[in-house]
Motif scaffolding. Structure first.
Motif, PDB file in Angstrom:
ATOM      1  N   GLU A 198       0.882  -1.248  -0.080  1.00 42.08           N
ATOM      2  CA  GLU A 198       0.306   0.287  -0.185  1.00 42.08           C
ATOM      3  C   GLU A 198       1.026   1.402   0.079  1.00 42.08           C
ATOM      4  O   GLU A 198       0.646   2.761  -0.866  1.00 42.08           O
ATOM      5  CB  GLU A 198      -1.023  -0.021   1.520  1.00 42.08           C
ATOM      6  CG  GLU A 198      -1.840  -1.640   0.665  1.00 42.08           C
ATOM      7  CD  GLU A 198      -2.954  -1.381   2.495  1.00 42.08           C
ATOM      8  OE1 GLU A 198      -3.593  -2.408   2.580  1.00 42.08           O
ATOM      9  OE2 GLU A 198      -1.841  -0.741   3.054  1.00 42.08           O
ATOM     10  N   THR A 199       2.350   1.029   0.697  1.00 43.26           N
ATOM     11  CA  THR A 199       2.587   2.030   1.036  1.00 43.26           C
ATOM     12  C   THR A 199       3.492   2.361  -0.303  1.00 43.26           C
ATOM     13  O   THR A 199       3.930   3.704  -1.059  1.00 43.26           O
ATOM     14  CB  THR A 199       3.808   2.034   1.789  1.00 43.26           C
ATOM     15  OG1 THR A 199       2.997   1.782   3.242  1.00 43.26           O
ATOM     16  CG2 THR A 199       4.986   3.482   2.166  1.00 43.26           C
ATOM     17  N   LEU A 200       4.150   1.642  -1.013  1.00 44.23           N
ATOM     18  CA  LEU A 200       4.338   1.201  -2.067  1.00 44.23           C
ATOM     19  C   LEU A 200       3.844   2.433  -3.148  1.00 44.23           C
ATOM     20  O   LEU A 200       4.583   2.977  -4.278  1.00 44.23           O
ATOM     21  CB  LEU A 200       5.408   0.787  -3.324  1.00 44.23           C
ATOM     22  CG  LEU A 200       6.246  -1.014  -1.852  1.00 44.23           C
ATOM     23  CD1 LEU A 200       6.392  -1.802  -2.772  1.00 44.23           C
ATOM     24  CD2 LEU A 200       7.546   0.466  -1.787  1.00 44.23           C
ATOM     25  N   VAL A 201       2.456   1.858  -3.710  1.00 43.40           N
ATOM     26  CA  VAL A 201       1.089   2.428  -4.808  1.00 43.40           C
ATOM     27  C   VAL A 201       1.303   3.758  -4.581  1.00 43.40           C
ATOM     28  O   VAL A 201       0.888   4.681  -4.914  1.00 43.40           O
ATOM     29  CB  VAL A 201       0.702   1.622  -4.404  1.00 43.40           C
ATOM     30  CG1 VAL A 201      -0.680   2.317  -5.458  1.00 43.40           C
ATOM     31  CG2 VAL A 201       0.996   0.001  -5.317  1.00 43.40           C
ATOM     32  N   ARG A 202       1.326   4.337  -2.834  1.00 47.50           N
ATOM     33  CA  ARG A 202       0.600   5.516  -2.574  1.00 47.50           C
ATOM     34  C   ARG A 202       1.926   6.933  -3.070  1.00 47.50           C
ATOM     35  O   ARG A 202       1.974   8.188  -2.950  1.00 47.50           O
ATOM     36  CB  ARG A 202      -0.451   5.287  -1.614  1.00 47.50           C
ATOM     37  CG  ARG A 202       0.427   5.533  -0.050  1.00 47.50           C
ATOM     38  CD  ARG A 202      -1.074   5.931   0.915  1.00 47.50           C
ATOM     39  NE  ARG A 202      -0.012   5.865   2.461  1.00 47.50           N
ATOM     40  CZ  ARG A 202       0.289   4.820   2.781  1.00 47.50           C
ATOM     41  NH1 ARG A 202      -0.827   3.657   2.382  1.00 47.50           N
ATOM     42  NH2 ARG A 202       0.918   4.247   4.297  1.00 47.50           N
ATOM     43  N   ASP A 203       3.561   5.818  -2.431  1.00 46.92           N
ATOM     44  CA  ASP A 203       4.369   6.886  -1.900  1.00 46.92           C
ATOM     45  C   ASP A 203       5.892   6.670  -2.614  1.00 46.92           C
ATOM     46  O   ASP A 203       5.803   6.079  -2.595  1.00 46.92           O
ATOM     47  CB  ASP A 203       4.941   6.740  -0.675  1.00 46.92           C
ATOM     48  CG  ASP A 203       5.919   7.848  -0.146  1.00 46.92           C
ATOM     49  OD1 ASP A 203       6.248   8.423  -1.015  1.00 46.92           O
ATOM     50  OD2 ASP A 203       5.912   8.140   1.137  1.00 46.92           O
ATOM     51  N   PRO A 204       5.816   7.974  -3.709  1.00 47.39           N
ATOM     52  CA  PRO A 204       6.544   7.526  -4.347  1.00 47.39           C
ATOM     53  C   PRO A 204       8.479   8.197  -3.585  1.00 47.39           C
ATOM     54  O   PRO A 204       9.256   7.787  -4.809  1.00 47.39           O
ATOM     55  CB  PRO A 204       6.797   8.351  -5.833  1.00 47.39           C
ATOM     56  CG  PRO A 204       6.061   9.235  -4.687  1.00 47.39           C
ATOM     57  CD  PRO A 204       4.589   8.849  -4.334  1.00 47.39           C
ATOM     58  N   THR A 205       7.951   8.114  -2.624  1.00 44.50           N
ATOM     59  CA  THR A 205       9.512   8.216  -2.723  1.00 44.50           C
ATOM     60  C   THR A 205      10.863   7.108  -2.134  1.00 44.50           C
ATOM     61  O   THR A 205      10.326   6.613  -1.695  1.00 44.50           O
ATOM     62  CB  THR A 205       9.677   8.882  -0.396  1.00 44.50           C
ATOM     63  OG1 THR A 205       8.776   8.069  -0.095  1.00 44.50           O
ATOM     64  CG2 THR A 205       8.738  10.034  -1.095  1.00 44.50           C
TER      65      THR A 205
END
Length: 298
Positions: A198-205
Protein backbone atom coordinates in the motif's frame (compact mmCIF):
# COMPACT_ATOMS: atom_id res chain seq x y z
CA UNK A 1 -5.46 -2.83 -5.59
CA UNK A 2 -4.76 -5.78 -7.90
CA UNK A 3 -1.75 -7.64 -6.48
CA UNK A 4 -0.15 -10.23 -8.73
CA UNK A 5 1.82 -12.85 -6.81
CA UNK A 6 4.25 -15.34 -8.32
CA UNK A 7 3.61 -18.81 -6.98
CA UNK A 8 0.40 -20.65 -6.17
CA UNK A 9 1.48 -23.23 -3.58
CA UNK A 10 4.00 -21.33 -1.47
CA UNK A 11 3.14 -20.50 2.12
CA UNK A 12 3.30 -16.72 1.74
CA UNK A 13 1.46 -16.76 -1.60
CA UNK A 14 -1.39 -18.75 -0.08
CA UNK A 15 -1.42 -16.54 3.01
CA UNK A 16 -1.64 -13.45 0.80
CA UNK A 17 -4.62 -14.95 -1.03
CA UNK A 18 -6.37 -15.43 2.33
CA UNK A 19 -5.36 -12.11 3.86
CA UNK A 20 -5.55 -9.47 1.13
CA UNK A 21 -9.31 -9.54 0.35
CA UNK A 22 -10.14 -8.43 3.90
CA UNK A 23 -7.90 -5.44 3.32
CA UNK A 24 -9.79 -4.55 0.13
CA UNK A 25 -7.30 -5.96 -2.37
CA UNK A 26 -7.55 -8.53 -5.15
CA UNK A 27 -4.85 -11.19 -5.38
CA UNK A 28 -3.96 -13.08 -8.55
CA UNK A 29 -1.66 -16.07 -8.02
CA UNK A 30 0.49 -17.04 -11.00
CA UNK A 31 2.20 -20.40 -11.21
CA UNK A 32 2.98 -23.18 -13.66
CA UNK A 33 2.08 -23.62 -16.43
CA UNK A 34 1.02 -19.98 -16.81
CA UNK A 35 4.23 -18.73 -15.23
CA UNK A 36 7.56 -20.55 -15.32
CA UNK A 37 10.49 -18.71 -13.73
CA UNK A 38 12.88 -20.59 -16.00
CA UNK A 39 11.23 -18.90 -19.01
CA UNK A 40 11.90 -15.11 -18.85
CA UNK A 41 9.79 -14.24 -21.90
CA UNK A 42 6.89 -16.32 -20.65
CA UNK A 43 7.22 -14.75 -17.21
CA UNK A 44 6.92 -11.28 -18.70
CA UNK A 45 3.84 -12.27 -20.74
CA UNK A 46 2.11 -13.88 -17.76
CA UNK A 47 2.68 -10.92 -15.46
CA UNK A 48 1.64 -8.37 -18.07
CA UNK A 49 -1.50 -10.38 -18.83
CA UNK A 50 -2.51 -10.35 -15.16
CA UNK A 51 -2.62 -6.51 -15.18
CA UNK A 52 -0.98 -5.86 -11.81
CA UNK A 53 -0.98 -2.66 -9.81
CA UNK A 54 1.85 -4.24 -7.81
CA UNK A 55 3.82 -7.50 -8.12
CA UNK A 56 4.91 -9.72 -5.25
CA UNK A 57 7.80 -12.00 -6.19
CA UNK A 58 7.15 -14.94 -3.86
CA UNK A 59 7.85 -18.02 -6.00
CA UNK A 60 11.24 -19.64 -5.43
CA UNK A 61 13.22 -22.85 -5.32
CA UNK A 62 12.96 -23.33 -1.55
CA UNK A 63 14.43 -26.80 -1.11
CA UNK A 64 17.50 -25.83 0.91
CA UNK A 65 19.05 -29.29 0.88
CA UNK A 66 17.83 -30.17 -2.62
CA UNK A 67 19.54 -27.06 -3.98
CA UNK A 68 22.95 -28.50 -3.09
CA UNK A 69 22.54 -31.12 -5.81
CA UNK A 70 20.45 -28.97 -8.18
CA UNK A 71 22.41 -25.74 -8.19
CA UNK A 72 21.71 -25.00 -11.84
CA UNK A 73 17.96 -25.05 -11.27
CA UNK A 74 18.21 -23.06 -8.03
CA UNK A 75 20.18 -20.29 -9.73
CA UNK A 76 17.87 -20.21 -12.75
CA UNK A 77 14.77 -19.91 -10.56
CA UNK A 78 16.02 -17.86 -7.59
CA UNK A 79 18.51 -15.78 -9.55
CA UNK A 80 17.53 -15.28 -13.18
CA UNK A 81 13.86 -15.98 -12.45
CA UNK A 82 13.70 -13.28 -9.79
CA UNK A 83 15.36 -10.89 -12.22
CA UNK A 84 12.79 -11.72 -14.89
CA UNK A 85 9.92 -10.95 -12.52
CA UNK A 86 11.54 -7.64 -11.54
CA UNK A 87 12.14 -6.75 -15.19
CA UNK A 88 8.51 -7.49 -16.00
CA UNK A 89 7.34 -5.20 -13.19
CA UNK A 90 9.72 -2.47 -14.33
CA UNK A 91 8.46 -2.73 -17.91
CA UNK A 92 4.91 -2.24 -16.63
CA UNK A 93 6.04 0.62 -14.37
CA UNK A 94 4.54 -0.99 -11.26
CA UNK A 95 6.18 -1.53 -7.85
CA UNK A 96 7.69 -4.87 -6.92
CA UNK A 97 8.04 -6.60 -3.56
CA UNK A 98 10.59 -9.41 -3.62
CA UNK A 99 10.80 -11.95 -0.79
CA UNK A 100 14.27 -13.05 0.26
CA UNK A 101 15.89 -14.87 3.16
CA UNK A 102 18.24 -14.84 6.13
CA UNK A 103 20.33 -17.41 4.24
CA UNK A 104 22.06 -14.61 2.34
CA UNK A 105 24.11 -14.08 5.53
CA UNK A 106 26.82 -16.37 6.88
CA UNK A 107 24.97 -17.04 10.13
CA UNK A 108 28.14 -16.60 12.14
CA UNK A 109 27.21 -13.34 13.90
CA UNK A 110 26.26 -12.67 17.49
CA UNK A 111 23.76 -9.83 16.96
CA UNK A 112 20.72 -9.46 14.68
CA UNK A 113 21.75 -8.89 11.07
CA UNK A 114 21.12 -5.43 9.63
CA UNK A 115 20.28 -4.65 6.03
CA UNK A 116 23.67 -3.04 5.42
CA UNK A 117 25.70 -5.93 6.82
CA UNK A 118 27.84 -7.75 4.24
CA UNK A 119 26.21 -10.88 2.89
CA UNK A 120 28.06 -14.18 2.84
CA UNK A 121 25.83 -17.14 1.99
CA UNK A 122 27.14 -20.58 2.93
CA UNK A 123 24.72 -22.70 0.89
CA UNK A 124 23.61 -22.95 -2.73
CA UNK A 125 20.13 -21.83 -1.72
CA UNK A 126 21.49 -18.74 0.04
CA UNK A 127 23.82 -17.91 -2.84
CA UNK A 128 21.01 -18.25 -5.39
CA UNK A 129 18.79 -15.92 -3.35
CA UNK A 130 21.62 -13.40 -3.10
CA UNK A 131 21.95 -13.45 -6.89
CA UNK A 132 18.20 -12.89 -7.11
CA UNK A 133 18.42 -9.86 -4.85
CA UNK A 134 21.11 -8.37 -7.07
CA UNK A 135 19.02 -9.04 -10.18
CA UNK A 136 16.03 -7.26 -8.61
CA UNK A 137 18.14 -4.22 -7.77
CA UNK A 138 19.54 -4.09 -11.29
CA UNK A 139 16.08 -4.29 -12.88
CA UNK A 140 14.82 -1.01 -11.43
CA UNK A 141 14.57 1.25 -8.41
CA UNK A 142 10.85 0.78 -7.68
CA UNK A 143 11.13 -2.23 -5.41
CA UNK A 144 11.30 -3.41 -1.82
CA UNK A 145 13.24 -6.55 -0.94
CA UNK A 146 11.88 -8.15 2.23
CA UNK A 147 14.14 -10.70 3.91
CA UNK A 148 12.38 -13.10 6.25
CA UNK A 149 13.19 -16.40 7.99
CA UNK A 150 11.92 -19.66 9.44
CA UNK A 151 8.54 -19.42 7.69
CA UNK A 152 5.64 -21.64 8.72
CA UNK A 153 1.89 -21.80 8.09
CA UNK A 154 -1.12 -24.07 8.56
CA UNK A 155 -0.33 -25.43 5.08
CA UNK A 156 2.69 -26.41 3.02
CA UNK A 157 5.90 -28.04 4.19
CA UNK A 158 7.22 -26.44 7.39
CA UNK A 159 8.62 -27.16 10.82
CA UNK A 160 5.43 -26.65 12.83
CA UNK A 161 3.43 -29.10 10.74
CA UNK A 162 6.29 -31.61 10.81
CA UNK A 163 6.48 -31.49 14.61
CA UNK A 164 2.75 -32.12 14.98
CA UNK A 165 2.90 -35.00 12.53
CA UNK A 166 5.82 -36.62 14.34
CA UNK A 167 4.24 -36.12 17.75
CA UNK A 168 1.26 -38.20 16.63
CA UNK A 169 3.45 -41.34 16.55
CA UNK A 170 6.45 -40.58 18.78
CA UNK A 171 6.94 -39.92 22.47
CA UNK A 172 10.36 -38.31 22.00
CA UNK A 173 11.76 -36.11 19.20
CA UNK A 174 15.35 -34.96 18.76
CA UNK A 175 15.53 -31.29 17.73
CA UNK A 176 18.47 -28.99 17.03
CA UNK A 177 19.01 -26.45 19.82
CA UNK A 178 22.06 -24.49 18.66
CA UNK A 179 20.56 -22.63 15.69
CA UNK A 180 18.91 -19.34 16.64
CA UNK A 181 16.34 -17.42 14.61
CA UNK A 182 12.86 -15.93 14.59
CA UNK A 183 10.10 -18.32 13.50
CA UNK A 184 7.75 -16.22 11.38
CA UNK A 185 4.17 -17.03 10.41
CA UNK A 186 3.29 -16.70 6.73
CA UNK A 187 0.08 -14.84 7.57
CA UNK A 188 2.04 -12.26 9.56
CA UNK A 189 4.40 -11.86 6.61
CA UNK A 190 1.41 -11.47 4.31
CA UNK A 191 -0.06 -8.71 6.48
CA UNK A 192 3.27 -6.90 6.47
CA UNK A 193 3.64 -7.31 2.70
CA UNK A 194 0.23 -5.75 2.14
CA UNK A 195 1.12 -2.74 4.28
CA UNK A 196 4.38 -2.25 2.39
CA UNK A 197 2.51 -2.69 -0.91
CA UNK A 198 0.00 0.00 0.00
CA UNK A 199 2.86 2.36 0.82
CA UNK A 200 4.78 1.68 -2.39
CA UNK A 201 1.71 2.38 -4.51
CA UNK A 202 0.77 5.66 -2.84
CA UNK A 203 4.21 7.02 -1.87
CA UNK A 204 6.88 7.47 -4.59
CA UNK A 205 9.68 8.52 -2.23
CA UNK A 206 12.96 6.63 -2.47
CA UNK A 207 13.22 5.89 1.25
CA UNK A 208 10.26 3.50 0.99
CA UNK A 209 12.25 1.40 -1.49
CA UNK A 210 15.29 -0.78 -0.88
CA UNK A 211 16.02 -3.74 1.39
CA UNK A 212 14.21 -4.44 4.66
CA UNK A 213 14.09 -7.23 7.23
CA UNK A 214 10.74 -8.72 8.26
CA UNK A 215 10.62 -11.42 10.93
CA UNK A 216 8.61 -12.07 14.07
CA UNK A 217 9.56 -10.45 17.35
CA UNK A 218 11.62 -12.56 19.74
CA UNK A 219 14.07 -15.36 19.09
CA UNK A 220 14.20 -19.11 19.52
CA UNK A 221 16.06 -22.28 18.69
CA UNK A 222 14.33 -25.02 16.74
CA UNK A 223 14.04 -26.95 20.02
CA UNK A 224 12.32 -23.94 21.62
CA UNK A 225 9.84 -23.83 18.76
CA UNK A 226 9.13 -27.54 19.04
CA UNK A 227 8.45 -27.23 22.77
CA UNK A 228 6.11 -24.31 22.14
CA UNK A 229 4.25 -26.27 19.46
CA UNK A 230 3.79 -29.25 21.77
CA UNK A 231 2.66 -27.07 24.67
CA UNK A 232 0.06 -25.34 22.49
CA UNK A 233 -1.08 -28.66 21.07
CA UNK A 234 -1.34 -30.38 24.45
CA UNK A 235 -3.37 -27.49 25.83
CA UNK A 236 -5.90 -28.13 23.05
CA UNK A 237 -5.96 -31.90 23.42
CA UNK A 238 -3.62 -32.50 20.49
CA UNK A 239 -0.47 -34.62 20.13
CA UNK A 240 2.64 -33.82 22.12
CA UNK A 241 6.13 -35.23 22.62
CA UNK A 242 9.23 -34.72 24.72
CA UNK A 243 11.98 -32.69 23.04
CA UNK A 244 15.54 -33.96 23.22
CA UNK A 245 17.90 -31.06 22.50
CA UNK A 246 20.75 -31.90 20.13
CA UNK A 247 23.48 -30.02 18.27
CA UNK A 248 23.70 -29.26 14.58
CA UNK A 249 26.59 -31.72 14.37
CA UNK A 250 24.26 -34.47 15.56
CA UNK A 251 21.82 -33.75 12.72
CA UNK A 252 23.91 -33.39 9.54
CA UNK A 253 22.22 -32.03 6.41
CA UNK A 254 23.48 -31.52 2.83
CA UNK A 255 23.20 -27.72 3.18
CA UNK A 256 24.87 -25.75 5.94
CA UNK A 257 22.34 -23.96 8.15
CA UNK A 258 23.04 -20.50 9.60
CA UNK A 259 23.80 -20.75 13.31
CA UNK A 260 22.47 -17.25 14.01
CA UNK A 261 19.62 -16.02 11.82
CA UNK A 262 18.12 -13.17 13.82
CA UNK A 263 17.33 -10.17 11.61
CA UNK A 264 17.18 -6.58 12.85
CA UNK A 265 13.76 -5.25 11.77
CA UNK A 266 14.21 -1.68 13.06
CA UNK A 267 14.34 -0.17 9.56
CA UNK A 268 11.06 -1.76 8.50
CA UNK A 269 9.30 -0.44 11.58
CA UNK A 270 10.76 3.04 11.12
CA UNK A 271 10.11 3.40 7.39
CA UNK A 272 6.94 1.37 6.86
CA UNK A 273 5.48 1.16 10.35
CA UNK A 274 5.49 -2.64 10.22
CA UNK A 275 6.46 -4.71 13.27
CA UNK A 276 5.40 -8.35 13.36
CA UNK A 277 4.04 -9.85 16.57
CA UNK A 278 5.96 -12.18 18.88
CA UNK A 279 6.45 -15.65 17.45
CA UNK A 280 4.77 -17.35 20.44
CA UNK A 281 1.42 -15.75 19.56
CA UNK A 282 1.58 -16.86 15.95
CA UNK A 283 2.63 -20.42 16.77
CA UNK A 284 -0.39 -20.73 19.01
CA UNK A 285 -2.71 -19.47 16.28
CA UNK A 286 -1.30 -21.85 13.67
CA UNK A 287 -1.43 -24.88 15.99
CA UNK A 288 -5.02 -24.05 16.88
CA UNK A 289 -5.99 -23.90 13.20
CA UNK A 290 -4.19 -27.13 12.39
CA UNK A 291 -5.95 -29.01 15.17
CA UNK A 292 -9.35 -27.51 14.38
CA UNK A 293 -9.18 -27.96 10.60
CA UNK A 294 -6.58 -30.60 9.67
CA UNK A 295 -8.32 -31.35 6.38
CA UNK A 296 -7.65 -27.78 5.12
CA UNK A 297 -3.95 -27.85 5.92
CA UNK A 298 -2.42 -29.77 3.02
Amino acid sequence: MRIVVTGTKGQVARALAETAPARGHEVVLLGRPALDLEDPAGTARAIAGARPVLVVSAAAFTGVDAAESAADVAFRVNGAGAGAVAAAAAALDVPLIHLSTDYVFSGEGDRPWREDDPIGPRSVYGASKAVGEAAVREAGANHAILRTAWVYAPFGHNFVRTMLRLAATREEIRVVADQIGAPTAAHDIAAGVITVAETLVRDPTAEKRGTFHMTAAGEASWADVAEAVFAESAARGGPSARVVRITTAEYPTPARRPAYSRLDCTKLASVHGVALRDWHESVGAVVARLLANPETSS
